[in-house]
Design a protein around this motif. Sequence first.
Motif, PDB file in Angstrom:
ATOM      1  N   ARG A  60      44.968  15.469  45.504  1.00 57.34           N
ATOM      2  CA  ARG A  60      45.420  16.829  45.841  1.00 57.34           C
ATOM      3  C   ARG A  60      44.634  17.313  47.072  1.00 57.34           C
ATOM      4  N   GLY A  86      48.068  22.271  40.580  1.00 57.37           N
ATOM      5  CA  GLY A  86      48.284  20.840  40.757  1.00 57.37           C
ATOM      6  C   GLY A  86      47.132  20.018  40.230  1.00 57.37           C
ATOM      7  N   THR A  87      47.197  18.704  40.489  1.00 56.08           N
ATOM      8  CA  THR A  87      46.172  17.792  39.976  1.00 56.08           C
ATOM      9  C   THR A  87      46.059  16.579  40.896  1.00 56.08           C
ATOM     10  N   ASN A  88      44.955  15.864  40.774  1.00 59.72           N
ATOM     11  CA  ASN A  88      44.820  14.539  41.384  1.00 59.72           C
ATOM     12  C   ASN A  88      45.417  13.539  40.402  1.00 59.72           C
ATOM     13  N   ARG A 148      51.606  15.186  40.916  1.00 59.09           N
ATOM     14  CA  ARG A 148      50.770  16.261  41.482  1.00 59.09           C
ATOM     15  C   ARG A 148      51.519  17.579  41.597  1.00 59.09           C
TER      16      ARG A 148
END
Length: 262
Positions: A192, A171-173, A161
């Motif tokens: 996230r 960012g990201t999940n 993340r």
Amino acid sequence: MNVEFYKFHGTGNDFIMVDNRDTIFPKNDTNLINRLCHRRFGIGADGLILLENAGDEENDFKMVYFNSDGNQSSMCGNGGRCIVAFAKYLGIIANSAGFTAIDGKHSAVINGQEVSLKMQDVDASDLNEAALFLDTGSPHHIEFTDEVGDIDIKRQGAKIRYSSKYEENGGTNVNYVQQDGDHNFLVRTYERGVEDETYSCGTGVTAVALAVHALGRTNSRDITLKTRGGNLQVSFDEKEEQYFNIWLTGPAEYVFKGEFEC
Ligand SMILES: N[C@@H](CCC[C@H](N)C(=O)O)C(=O)O
């Protein structure tokens, strides 16, 4: 000022719902939202969702989503299913809805305790084994594993993340996936904005379902995703790596109501 809230969850992904059609909620108060979502010092939830007037004749309402860190964020699939159940609870709709969210218009259908939510179309043409990422209304990185139950989701998910790969896009999940039959997959998700594992993630299981089809791990277009909070179903049509008519289906349940001061 006292504000009524309603707690809902979709397969364990839980939300504080507020009827904000009178626009009294202080949506810029990040600290308030974070405190309300806190599991010890507040009500406790993965996120907070405002139901607002759509501002047009075509839609029944508008959805505004905040992660538990207090910041407004991208689309929440389970939250989208829960706001439809909330709208029915308030008497705004019967068993179908059209609403707007940060990623555009959504349709939904209620069938008993189950809510089916139509997701935005997804272009999977850039997806490959070296770039396991799809945006289904929220950004999702995908990792395949042979033993999803052994993974330290919070520690391992945070590394991806917060990695430089996703830094410029906020960012990201992160979704960890284990195949469990031809069209069944076990999924665990680091979210996230929650910065921890959630019991399920609607946009996450949608990303997983499209990815396993696009990568040829299943030929099915109606996939069961088994999460810690329960099973979700994702069905879709596909043509030349373009995914459309994507429906996320699962339970969306009322838990309790209360009020808080702000
Ligand atoms: N739990 C949601 C995803 C909510 C947004 C996500 N945490 C993000 O910030 O990208 C879902 O069910 O899709």
